[in-house]
Design an enzyme around this catalytic site. Structure first.
Site, PDB file in Angstrom:
ATOM      1  CD  GLN A 163      -2.914  -1.199   2.270  1.00 13.25           C
ATOM      2  OE1 GLN A 163      -2.646  -1.896   3.247  1.00 13.25           O
ATOM      3  NE2 GLN A 163      -4.013  -0.484   2.212  1.00 13.25           N
ATOM      4  CG  HIS A 187      -0.778  -6.032   5.194  1.00 10.69           C
ATOM      5  ND1 HIS A 187      -0.878  -5.397   6.412  1.00 10.69           N
ATOM      6  CD2 HIS A 187      -1.904  -5.687   4.527  1.00 10.69           C
ATOM      7  CE1 HIS A 187      -2.000  -4.701   6.465  1.00 10.69           C
ATOM      8  NE2 HIS A 187      -2.646  -4.855   5.324  1.00 10.69           N
ATOM      9  CG  ASN A 237      -3.177  -7.296   7.907  1.00 14.11           C
ATOM     10  OD1 ASN A 237      -3.330  -6.684   8.964  1.00 14.11           O
ATOM     11  ND2 ASN A 237      -3.978  -7.099   6.863  1.00 14.11           N
ATOM     12  CD  GLU A 238      -7.529  -6.722   8.733  1.00 15.21           C
ATOM     13  OE1 GLU A 238      -8.117  -6.821   7.653  1.00 15.21           O
ATOM     14  OE2 GLU A 238      -7.553  -5.693   9.435  1.00 15.21           O
ATOM     15  CE1 TYR A 280      -9.136   0.718  10.052  1.00 14.31           C
ATOM     16  CE2 TYR A 280      -8.578  -1.559  10.517  1.00 14.31           C
ATOM     17  CZ  TYR A 280      -8.266  -0.329   9.958  1.00 14.31           C
ATOM     18  OH  TYR A 280      -7.067  -0.163   9.323  1.00 14.31           O
ATOM     19  CD1 TRP A 303      -5.500   2.311   7.238  1.00 14.12           C
ATOM     20  CD2 TRP A 303      -3.806   0.907   7.651  1.00 14.12           C
ATOM     21  NE1 TRP A 303      -5.006   1.909   6.036  1.00 14.12           N
ATOM     22  CE2 TRP A 303      -3.960   1.060   6.256  1.00 14.12           C
ATOM     23  CE3 TRP A 303      -2.789   0.083   8.137  1.00 14.12           C
ATOM     24  CZ2 TRP A 303      -3.135   0.402   5.344  1.00 14.12           C
ATOM     25  CZ3 TRP A 303      -1.999  -0.573   7.240  1.00 14.12           C
ATOM     26  CH2 TRP A 303      -2.177  -0.407   5.858  1.00 14.12           C
ATOM     27  CD  GLU A 347      -4.462  -2.526  10.005  1.00 14.29           C
ATOM     28  OE1 GLU A 347      -5.429  -2.087   9.345  1.00 14.29           O
ATOM     29  OE2 GLU A 347      -3.711  -3.420   9.587  1.00 14.29           O
ATOM     30  CD  GLU A 376      -8.494   0.883   2.066  1.00 16.31           C
ATOM     31  OE1 GLU A 376      -7.350   0.868   2.535  1.00 16.31           O
ATOM     32  OE2 GLU A 376      -9.438   0.264   2.564  1.00 16.31           O
ATOM     33  CD1 TRP A 377      -6.632  -2.909   1.187  1.00  7.75           C
ATOM     34  CD2 TRP A 377      -5.168  -3.985  -0.110  1.00  7.75           C
ATOM     35  NE1 TRP A 377      -5.536  -3.259   1.966  1.00  7.75           N
ATOM     36  CE2 TRP A 377      -4.636  -3.928   1.202  1.00  7.75           C
ATOM     37  CE3 TRP A 377      -4.408  -4.631  -1.096  1.00  7.75           C
ATOM     38  CZ2 TRP A 377      -3.398  -4.478   1.536  1.00  7.75           C
ATOM     39  CZ3 TRP A 377      -3.171  -5.181  -0.759  1.00  7.75           C
ATOM     40  CH2 TRP A 377      -2.691  -5.105   0.538  1.00  7.75           C
TER      41      TRP A 377
END
Ligand code: BGC
Length: 606
Positions: free
Chosen positions: A145, A248, A293-294, A428, A559, A508, A566-567
């Site tokens: 990113q 990630h 990550n996630e 989040y 974050w 995050e 952003e993807w």
């Protein structure tokens, strides 16, 4: 996640913006196929389109060589062949590390946002409370990113380098070829956040920079290893603790092409080998590590456009997320085992995401059951095996047959249980959960033909009485995100209760300021009021969590350090506490950065 579908004659065309929690599957149902939001936690209404399966081209126009068709050629020309799959890449405007002017001088603080009878200045929020000694005040980024320099210094391509060039994959058609160019501007970025008083940076390493071909038997790219050694050293010299995530979401393209990436069991040894290489290179200079990550979001992405044409033999869009979960958790456990056997100094875990949730309606037990399903599918899927039982949550094994979700052997369970030193949560938001509209039992008995199966639960973003939103909404590019600070303490309690550990990092939290991407004047962009409110409220709630609820939270990471790619939303959705001008690459502190600095100065033990 933004999801829209257009049905044109016999051609089915689906555009999915791959962001947090986005996932779309193409499943065959009795001679027809339907495209649907596979993850019932998504905030977008489910869209189901039925068409004769023979008419479907599920690639959406994406093209990837059939898995297994590229031969393993670890020469420079073999690397070029991999880059040919991606296509041409934009070169950065400069290719050496920029030395910043230090010390960085902060601008004068922004004027007070509200009168004091309405809200406090950051330093006056819960002024009697401080974070515990050693608490990490951090910012987070991820290699794909922010780094740019996509094809520089020997890096191999990754799957997002490829995905960002597929038709309709990225809403603004941008790539991350340059994005923030942090690869060459990391010194400036570190110096700027050190000036704010930031004590940690959670960054990720790009696997394809270390192993351009990904595999254990392929050559290491020394330039890549040296680069991150410099990055880590500079952080330490600047008083900013570098915290490293190994993965990630930026899957080396070679591994996807050779065998289907995480949908194949072959990934485990290659990941463990990569992890070992990085551990031994940076042992003693990095204290806190994350394997993944996630993973839950990543394994949903695997089933989504445009990745849904890149599976190992025998895997399809319905089974891919679970095959991925199985291989990924073994890769995690293998890396942690190696970490411990190698006596690496420090601590390691993976980053969970999402939330347990609150039943939407009080008068139905189905909503309470739906909360349990949500917790199991979103967090428990990885957290139960690692922190509680060595095995998948029962809700998953009761729902998913072994050809979806492979079962662990005794030895695998042993390796997985306890393979984390602390808990990490990307916290989040936390919202209401309800049973699906058709009812929980109906969803479960319908099985794969039900668009909500197997999760069988829905997120609700407003209360069931008067339809008040759970919190202020973020930018339309992040429709899944609301400022749900008022649920944060109960969310942290749930996490601590269900997956007990002695230490939790909130790895995050962050907010996409509405309309920010559409603003042109810098003075308007800098005034990120909603992001500031979000951050201040979350950090205050975390103080209460620590002091009143006795939750052992030892770090919070915002974050993000800078606006970034952003993807699926590309450069159009901004999460940074610093604005980045993507033409000049200049950084500017937003209000949130300045207020964060004031808040931490008042609330950290020095
Ligand atoms: C991911 C980031 C992402 C952020 C905002 C997090 O879940 O780790 O990569 O940019 O959410 O969507």
């Amino acid at each position: 996640m933004a999801l829209s579908a257009v049905f044109l004659g016999l051609l089915l065309y689906v555009q999915v913006s791959l962001g947090q929690n986005s996932s779309t599957t193409l499943t065959s149902i009795a001679g027809t196929s339907s495209v649907q939001a596979a993850n019932s936690s998504t905030t977008t209404p489910t869209i189901t389109i039925s068409v004769p399966s023979s008419t479907i081209t599920n690639t959406g126009g994406a093209s990837f060589p059939p898995v297994g068709s590229i031969t393993r050629d670890f020469s420079p020309s073999g690397l070029e062949k991999l880059w040919d799959v991606v296509g041409p890449v934009e070169s950065p405007p400069f290719t050496t590390t920029v030395v910043p002017h230090t010390p960085v001088v902060l601008p004068s603080p922004p004027p007070t946002l509200y009168p004091s009878f309405y809200a406090n200045r950051p330093k006056d929020i819960l002024p009697h409370l401080k974070y515990p000694k050693g608490f990490l005040f951090g910012l987070a980024t991820a290699a794909y990113q922010v780094e740019g320099a996509t094809k520089n210094e020997g890096k191999g391509p990754n799957m997002w380098d490829w995905a960002s060039r597929q038709p309709n994959a990225i809403v603004d058609n941008s790539t991350a070829d340059i994005t923030d160019l942090q690869y060459f501007l990391y010194k400036e970025d570190v110096a700027r956040v050190a000036a704010l008083g930031v004590t940690a940076h959670s960054l990720s390493i790009s696997w394809a920079r270390i192993f351009p071909f990904g595999t254990a038997d392929s050559p290491v790219n020394q330039e890549g290893l040296d680069h991150y050694a410099d990055v880590i050293k500079y952080h330490r010299e600047s008083g900013v603790e570098p915290i490293v995530t190994l993965f990630h979401w930026d899957m080396p393209l070679a591994l996807q092409a050779y065998y289907g990436g995480f949908t194949s069991g072959q990934i485990v040894d290659d990941f463990v080998n990569y992890a070992k290489t990085v551990f031994s290179a940076y042992n003693g200079t990095v204290k806190t590590w994350f394997t993944f990550n996630e993973p839950r979001v990543f394994c949903s992405q695997v089933a989504s456009y445009p990745f849904n044409i890149t599976y190992a033999p025998g895997v399809n869009t319905s089974t891919a997320p679970y095959q991925c979960s199985y291989n990924l958790i073994k890769a995690h456990a293998g890396a942690v085992k190696a970490f411990r056997e190698m006596n690496i100094v420090g601590e390691i875990a993976f980053k969970s995401d999402d939330f347990v949730g609150t039943p939407w309606r009080k008068n139905t037990t189905d909503d309470a059951a739906a909360v349990e399903r949500h917790a199991a599918f979103q967090i428990g899927v990885f957290a139960d095996p690692v922190y509680v039982s060595g095995d998948w949550p029962k809700i998953l094994t009761d729902t998913l047959p072994p050809d979806y979700l492979p079962r662990f052997t005794k030895q695998e369970k042993k390796d997985i249980l306890g393979s984390a030193d602390f808990f990490a949560i990307d916290a989040y938001r936390s919202q209401y959960i309800s049973a699906p509209a058709e009812g929980l039992d109906a969803c479960l008995s319908n099985g794969p033909s039900d668009p909500e199966w197997p999760q069988c639960n829905d997120i609700q973003e407003f209360d069931s009485n008067a339809m008040w939103a759970v919190g202020a909404s973020a930018d339309t590019g992040a429709p899944w995100l609301q400022d749900t600070s008022r649920f944060l303490r109960s969310a942290m309690k749930q996490i601590h209760k269900r997956w007990p550990t002695n230490k939790i990092y909130v790895t995050e939290i962050g907010f996409a300021q509405p309309l920010e991407g559409q603003r042109t004047e810098l003075y308007r962009i800098k005034e990120d009021t909603d992001r500031t409110n979000y951050i201040m409220s979350y950090l205050g709630e975390l103080l209460l969590s620590i002091h009143e609820d006795k939750i052992p939270i030892m770090g919070a990471f915002i974050w993000s350090m800078v606006d970034n790619a952003e993807w699926g939303q590309g450069l159009s959705t901004r999460f940074g506490i610093q604005y980045v001008n993507y033409t000049s690459l200049e950084r500017t502190y937003k209000r949130s950065a300045m207020e964060l600095s004031e808040f931490f100065e008042a609330h950290l033990h020095n």
